[in-house]
Enzyme design. Structure first.
Site, PDB file in Angstrom:
ATOM      1  N   TYR A 250      40.396  40.785  51.269  1.00 55.94           N
ATOM      2  CA  TYR A 250      40.738  42.297  51.699  1.00 55.94           C
ATOM      3  C   TYR A 250      39.414  42.381  53.034  1.00 55.94           C
ATOM      4  O   TYR A 250      39.761  43.154  53.633  1.00 55.94           O
ATOM      5  CB  TYR A 250      40.921  43.198  50.915  1.00 55.94           C
ATOM      6  CG  TYR A 250      42.241  42.812  49.830  1.00 55.94           C
ATOM      7  CD1 TYR A 250      43.086  41.809  50.461  1.00 55.94           C
ATOM      8  CD2 TYR A 250      42.270  43.482  48.906  1.00 55.94           C
ATOM      9  CE1 TYR A 250      44.336  41.936  49.484  1.00 55.94           C
ATOM     10  CE2 TYR A 250      43.527  43.586  48.006  1.00 55.94           C
ATOM     11  CZ  TYR A 250      44.437  42.464  48.439  1.00 55.94           C
ATOM     12  OH  TYR A 250      45.677  42.744  47.883  1.00 55.94           O
ATOM     13  N   LYS A 299      41.411  30.529  40.979  1.00 58.55           N
ATOM     14  CA  LYS A 299      42.333  29.309  41.509  1.00 58.55           C
ATOM     15  C   LYS A 299      41.436  28.370  41.802  1.00 58.55           C
ATOM     16  O   LYS A 299      41.402  27.622  42.879  1.00 58.55           O
ATOM     17  CB  LYS A 299      43.053  29.799  42.623  1.00 58.55           C
ATOM     18  CG  LYS A 299      44.249  28.997  42.955  1.00 58.55           C
ATOM     19  CD  LYS A 299      45.357  28.908  41.956  1.00 58.55           C
ATOM     20  CE  LYS A 299      46.523  27.975  42.462  1.00 58.55           C
ATOM     21  NZ  LYS A 299      47.478  27.812  41.226  1.00 58.55           N
ATOM     22  N   ASP A 331      48.013  31.947  38.548  1.00 59.13           N
ATOM     23  CA  ASP A 331      49.154  31.864  38.157  1.00 59.13           C
ATOM     24  C   ASP A 331      49.880  31.749  36.616  1.00 59.13           C
ATOM     25  O   ASP A 331      50.790  32.470  36.433  1.00 59.13           O
ATOM     26  CB  ASP A 331      49.875  30.502  38.933  1.00 59.13           C
ATOM     27  CG  ASP A 331      49.190  29.316  38.770  1.00 59.13           C
ATOM     28  OD1 ASP A 331      48.026  29.459  38.254  1.00 59.13           O
ATOM     29  OD2 ASP A 331      49.638  28.360  39.242  1.00 59.13           O
ATOM     30  N   ASP A 355      44.140  42.784  42.161  1.00 66.66           N
ATOM     31  CA  ASP A 355      45.111  44.047  43.079  1.00 66.66           C
ATOM     32  C   ASP A 355      46.603  43.761  42.409  1.00 66.66           C
ATOM     33  O   ASP A 355      47.232  44.649  42.056  1.00 66.66           O
ATOM     34  CB  ASP A 355      45.116  43.745  44.349  1.00 66.66           C
ATOM     35  CG  ASP A 355      45.906  44.781  45.207  1.00 66.66           C
ATOM     36  OD1 ASP A 355      46.383  45.875  44.409  1.00 66.66           O
ATOM     37  OD2 ASP A 355      46.137  44.615  46.385  1.00 66.66           O
ATOM     38  N   ASP A 359      48.483  45.781  38.732  1.00 62.84           N
ATOM     39  CA  ASP A 359      49.534  46.285  39.095  1.00 62.84           C
ATOM     40  C   ASP A 359      50.933  45.762  37.915  1.00 62.84           C
ATOM     41  O   ASP A 359      51.444  46.714  37.373  1.00 62.84           O
ATOM     42  CB  ASP A 359      50.413  46.208  40.380  1.00 62.84           C
ATOM     43  CG  ASP A 359      49.831  47.160  41.206  1.00 62.84           C
ATOM     44  OD1 ASP A 359      48.797  48.081  40.930  1.00 62.84           O
ATOM     45  OD2 ASP A 359      49.764  46.957  42.433  1.00 62.84           O
TER      46      ASP A 359
END
Length: 465
Positions: A250, A299, A331, A355, A359
């Protein structure tokens, strides 16, 4: 490093008119000297900031030598402490085990209150904080600050430099929900940099907030709202997503350009070891206050940034031998959050992964109006706010759920003020109110009693005794 520590469960030391530590209940000769060091309770191999200062013991009470402590802030002094015993006291306590201080003290806090759009939920959080302070002998002073739409209406901008400075001068900041109706509010006719949410981004940047905490808790009384299978919901869960907030994809370089006749977009994901280390330390510190388990999510099978992430996290873990560390690919973590969320304690991860996962974790609770959040910098300072956005359609009607903001206040007591028992009292009061069947409209179910915003705050206060 000291070999012996004396446990001080309920203590007070005087400094700049504030009381921090009570009488030490061992034999101390008048004028005898001991040494103050930083906390070592999290299994760290080094003493926090290598603080070593002299204390004067007068008549069994301890007073700081101001000349040697001028550069120490009040927040540093009010963290957990341990006293290195003198040779005489060491001799008397040779058979004692090493004990690390818990550092209980009457606290005077300076709290910035950001009131964006709906003041009701913040008012109830302040009500609960006042009740907690009354019961436990603390005091909290409030500075009202305008941000978001409330600031736009008065100042023409979502955040002023004056408000930012006042926030910096506080020990912590508690904030309500921000934003309005994007379809009808004149705030959203302004350019993006002057809309309510821009103020929050400016605030986070100005306060150097790099660690975002998002708890996801499934209360027994609200299991019916959980979208997961009943056998999963029945096990319950209480986890914390620790998300790095200022680095990664980001905040990397980005561009869109035509290359060899093809429109091509690039986004750069960058982390350095210092950014990873500081968020990892925060994650392990939080785990020490919880169930002492960290799941580091990356990852690493694909990304170099994740391989560095994993390497640095493992280095930090060596300083926390009491905490169990596991690694999990992002994942797989996304799958495990809906398959078996009870396995998690602290989930530590980078910006974009956090992020998405935070959620997901919030939605499996089934009640976003119950979820708190915090953003911390490299001191004890934090910004505390409910996870959900504003609800302009019910603003001012007295029916909004204040529990997320109240639980955010509890997080503030725990993580910025180190008042764990007080935070427990608020969280236990919320659980008790739910157990007794009281609900706001958003979490109402058959057979329960619906109450309003102020009534919910009152009920929670009744259980803090």
């Amino acid at each position: 490093m000291a070999d012996y520590y004396f446990k001080m469960d309920d203590m007070a030391v005087g400094y700049q008119g504030k009381t921090l530590i009570h009488d030490i209940n061992i034999g101390i000769d008048k004028g005898e000297i001991v040494t103050l060091i930083g906390p070592n309770g999290s299994g760290k191999s080094t003493i926090l900031k290598s603080i070593t200062k002299q204390l004067k013991l007068i008549g069994g009470k301890v007073f700081f030598d101001d000349t040697s402590l001028q550069e120490m802030s009040y927040k540093e002094l009010s963290s957990n402490m341990a006293v290195v015993l003198t040779e005489r006291i060491k001799t008397e306590l040779m058979t004692c085990h090493e004990i690390v201080a818990t550092g209980r003290y009457p606290y005077t806090g300076r709290l910035g209150i950001l009131t964006p759009e709906d003041e009701q939920i913040v008012d109830e959080a302040m009500k609960v904080l006042d009740q907690t302070a009354k019961v436990y002998g603390h005091s909290i002073s409030y500075t009202q600050l305008l941000m978001g739409g409330a600031s736009i209406d008065v100042n023409g901008v979502p955040l002023t430099e004056e408000t930012l400075q006042l926030a910096k001068d506080s020990d912590a900041v508690l904030m309500g929900s921000i934003g309005g109706d994007a379809k009808t509010s004149p705030w959203y006719q302004l350019e993006p940099s002057k809309r309510p949410e821009a103020g929050l981004l400016q605030l986070r940047k100005g306060l150097n907030l790099f660690a975002n905490l998002r708890p996801a808790v499934l209360y027994d009384e609200l299991k019916g709202a959980c979208p997961l299978k009943k056998e999963i919901a029945d096990r319950g869960f209480d986890l914390m997503i620790m998300r790095e907030l200022t680095g990664g994809l980001y905040f990397g370089k980005r561009s869109t350009e035509e290359i060899d006749g093809v429109l091509t977009a690039k986004d750069e994901l960058t982390y350095n070891e210092n950014e990873i280390r500081r968020i990892a330390k925060r994650g392990f510190d939080i785990a020490m206050k919880r169930n002492k388990k960290v799941t580091s999510v990356d990852k690493a099978n694909v990304l170099d940034s994740s391989r560095l992430w994993r390497k640095v996290v493992e280095e930090v873990a060596k300083d926390y031998p009491e905490v169990t560390l596991e690694h999990m690919l992002v994942d797989n973590c996304a799958m495990q959050l809906v398959k078996d969320p009870a396995q998690f304690d602290v989930v530590l991860t980078e910006n974009m992964f956090g992020d998405i996962l935070s959620d997901e974790a919030s939605m499996v609770t089934g009640s976003i109006g119950m979820l708190a959040s915090a953003s911390l910098n490299d001191t004890k300072f934090g910004l505390y706010e409910p996870s959900g956005g504003s609800a302009p359609d019910i603003a001012g009607k007295g029916i909004a759920n204040p529990i997320a903001t109240i639980l955010s206040a509890a997080m503030m007591l725990r993580f910025s003020f180190d008042l764990d028992k007080e935070a427990d009292a608020i969280e236990n009061a919320v659980a008790a109110v739910l157990k007794d069947g009281y609900r706001t409209i958003d979490i109402m179910s058959e057979g329960k009693e619906q109450i309003g915003t102020a009534q919910m705050g009152d009920k929670i206060c009744e259980y803090i005794k």
